[in-house]
Structure formats: C-alpha cells, structure tokens
Design an enzyme around this catalytic site. Structure first.
Site, PDB file in Angstrom:
ATOM      1  N   ASP A  11     -28.732  88.734  60.631  1.00  0.00           N
ATOM      2  CA  ASP A  11     -27.509  89.483  60.410  1.00  0.00           C
ATOM      3  C   ASP A  11     -27.309  89.544  58.894  1.00  0.00           C
ATOM      4  O   ASP A  11     -27.764  88.660  58.173  1.00  0.00           O
ATOM      5  CB  ASP A  11     -26.350  88.757  61.100  1.00  0.00           C
ATOM      6  N   ASP A  13     -24.003  90.434  56.878  1.00  0.00           N
ATOM      7  CA  ASP A  13     -22.744  89.929  56.337  1.00  0.00           C
ATOM      8  C   ASP A  13     -22.340  88.626  57.004  1.00  0.00           C
ATOM      9  O   ASP A  13     -22.188  88.551  58.215  1.00  0.00           O
ATOM     10  CB  ASP A  13     -21.648  90.982  56.510  1.00  0.00           C
ATOM     11  N   ASP A  19     -19.731  87.422  53.292  1.00  0.00           N
ATOM     12  CA  ASP A  19     -19.053  88.525  53.962  1.00  0.00           C
ATOM     13  C   ASP A  19     -17.882  89.027  53.119  1.00  0.00           C
ATOM     14  O   ASP A  19     -16.883  88.351  52.948  1.00  0.00           O
ATOM     15  CB  ASP A  19     -18.557  88.084  55.338  1.00  0.00           C
ATOM     16  N   CYS A  96     -21.942 102.458  71.691  1.00  0.00           N
ATOM     17  CA  CYS A  96     -23.302 102.595  71.157  1.00  0.00           C
ATOM     18  C   CYS A  96     -24.201 101.467  71.668  1.00  0.00           C
ATOM     19  O   CYS A  96     -23.853 100.288  71.553  1.00  0.00           O
ATOM     20  CB  CYS A  96     -23.271 102.580  69.631  1.00  0.00           C
TER      21      CYS A  96
END
Length: 176
Positions: A11, A13, A19, A96
């Site tokens: 991943d 962030d 982040d 999505c």
C-alpha cells in the site's frame, strides 16, 4: 508463513510513505521509517515489488490523475523502482472491482508481473489492504499505524500476520 512470495505489493499511503490525506504535492512525500530498507531486502532477493493504492481523492474532486502520477513518481524517486503500479481513482460507493478491499488491483498487479495471486503478498496498514489480499487469494501482512483500528490489529495478530514495522513485515514473509 509458507514459502517466500514471488512478488510483494505495498500500500502507498500509511505504509510506504507517511499518510498525507489526499496528497497531490510531491514535495509532501516522506518515506515511512524502514521503507527503503524493507524494499531493498525484497529487491535483493530478486523479488519484484509493486504498489496498490486507493486514491479516492480523484473521485472526490480533491486530486486529479496527474497529481497522483506526480506523487507516485516522487515515491519512486525516493524509494527506488517499482515493477508495477496499480491505483484506483474511485470512491467507496462506486462499486469498482479494483478498489480495495476488492481484489482487482492485486489481481491486475499479479497478472502484470506474471505471478499467480497465491504467490503474492500484500503489505498494508488497514483492513482494506488485508481484505484485498484475502479476496485475491494472496497473503497479507498488517503494519498498523494510528489509523489502524484495534480490531484489525487483533485479527492480524490472531492470524499470524501482524508486524510492528516494514522490516518486520518482510521478515515475516521470509526476507531476512
């Protein structure tokens, strides 16, 4: 854990970089502690690394795709090359199949790397990252941050896939 994975997806962030919510400014990119060392350890083993990242700021109108691409380029400049980048511009309600925790980005990254999803590991900081790995049939390691909920940490601990930091995560995956 079983044999070392043939690809490791991170991943972005909160995992690879600090982040900064909806960051569209490459100058604001700062690597997480041990990110470079963890990536170097995986790369030294000849295993490709990639990034899978939700970027809902695009759907929310807070970022445009060019900003996401510029931030990704800065991440790569600071942390070295990635074999694959997958990012989803959609929001939570868009349905999505690529938006984590759905498996689409993990599956697409595995296909791009020529690796079966079961030979991939995903390292992230929240349940969506773990969920995407699970849904794709990949392995997962959770590296919690202040944003990680307590029940996510406890679940990862109970399932033997919790690490204190990125070096611990890649060690758990067999990259000592």
């Amino acid at each position: 854990m079983s044999a070392r994975p043939q690809a490791v997806l991170f991943d972005r962030d909160g995992t690879l970089v600090v982040d900064v919510p909806y960051n569209g400014d490459p100058a604001a990119v700062a690597p997480m502690p041990a990110a470079a060392a963890a990536l170097d350890r995986v790369r030294a083993a000849g295993v490709p690394v990639g990034v899978v990242s939700n970027q809902s700021g695009v759907a929310r109108g807070l970022l445009d795709p060019a900003q996401v691409i510029a931030v990704n380029a800065r991440v790569e400049e600071l942390l070295g090359p990635f074999a694959v980048w997958q990012w989803c511009p959609h929001g939570d309600g868009d349905g999505c199949p690529r938006r984590k925790p759905a498996p689409g980005m993990v599956l697409d990254a595995a296909a791009a790397l020529g690796v079966a999803p079961g030979e991939v590991a995903v390292i992230g900081d929240i349940a969506a990252d773990v969920g995407a790995a699970d849904a794709a049939g990949a392995r997962a390691v959770l590296v919690p941050t202040a944003a990680t909920r307590g029940e996510e940490v406890e679940d990862a601990r109970a399932r033997g896939r919790l690490a204190d930091d990125l070096l611990g995560a890649v060690t758990l995956l067999g990259f000592a």
